[in-house]
Scaffold this motif. Structure first.
Motif: not given
Length: 194
Positions: A51-69, A71-80
Motif C-alpha cells: 500500500n505504498r508508492t515507490f519512485g525514482g527520478s533523474a534531473f538536470y538542474d540549471f541556475r543563473d547566479s546573476g554572474r555565472h551559470d 549546471h548539475q545532475l540530481g538523483l532522487g528516491f521516494e516512498t509515499l
C-alpha cells in the motif's frame, strides 16, 4: 527573497493504478531576475501489497547566479504512503565548473566574497499526516541536508516544513531551516495546481 516556480508534468507511460513514467519541467524566477530550471524524468510504481508508492527520478538542474551559470545532475528516491513519506536527493555538479571567480557583492542581505560555488550534496526528509479537519488535510516533514564545495565551508543543517491542502488544487506551505553557514531561513508558499 521571493520567487515564483512554474512546473509542468507530462505523462509518458501509464499503467492505470500501477505505474507512471513522466517528464517534469520546472522554471524558477526570483526577484533579482535570475532564472533556474530543472528538467527530469521520473517513474512511480504503486505496490498494493505494501500500500505504498515507490519512485525514482533523474534531473538536470540549471541556475543563473546573476554572474555565472551552473549546471548539475540530481538523483532522487521516494516512498509515499498513508502513514509516512520518505524522500532523499543527491546533487552533483559533475557537468560544470564548480568554482567561478567573482568580486565581492551583495545578494539580498548576504555578502558573497570572492566566488560562486556549486555544491555537491544530499538531503532527506520524512513526513507524516498532522491533522484533518473537514476537507483540509495537512502533513509535517522533518529533514536534514549536507552540501560541500571546493574552497568553501561545508553546509549541514535541518529543515522542517508543513503543507496544508485546502482543496485538490490549492495548498499552503510553511518551512524553516537552519545551518551554520546560511543561518535561519523561513519561507511561506502557495501552490495552485490544475
Amino acid at each position: 527573497d521571493s520567487f515564483s516556480t512554474f512546473e509542468w508534468m507530462i505523462p509518458l507511460f501509464e499503467e492505470r493504478d500501477s505505474s507512471l513514467t513522466f517528464v517534469e519541467l520546472r522554471m524558477i524566477l526570483n526577484n533579482h531576475s535570475t532564472v533556474g530550471a530543472n528538467l527530469g524524468v521520473a517513474h512511480r510504481v504503486y505496490s498494493p501489497e505494501w500500500n505504498r508508492t515507490f519512485g525514482g527520478s533523474a534531473f538536470y538542474d540549471f541556475r543563473d547566479s546573476g554572474r555565472h551559470d551552473f549546471h548539475q545532475l540530481g538523483l532522487g528516491f521516494e516512498t509515499l504512503g498513508e502513514v509516512w513519506d520518505f524522500r532523499t536527493n543527491l546533487y552533483s555538479h559533475a557537468i560544470t565548473d564548480a568554482h567561478k571567480q567573482t568580486g565581492n557583492r551583495f545578494v539580498g542581505n548576504t555578502l558573497l566574497v570572492g566566488a560562486d560555488v556549486a555544491m555537491t550534496g544530499l538531503d532527506m526528509e520524512i513526513g507524516v499526516p498532522f491533522a484533518s479537519i473537514g476537507n483540509l488535510e495537512s502533513r509535517v516533514f522533518a529533514g536534514w541536508y549536507y552540501f560541500e564545495g571546493s574552497d568553501t565551508e561545508d553546509v549541514s543543517g535541518w529543515r522542517a516544513r508543513s503543507e496544508v491542502y485546502l482543496s485538490d488544487t490549492l495548498s499552503v506551505s510553511v518551512s524553516a531551516q537552519d545551518d551554520d553557514v546560511f543561518g535561519s531561513t523561513f519561507s511561506v508558499g502557495i501552490a495552485w495546481r490544475f
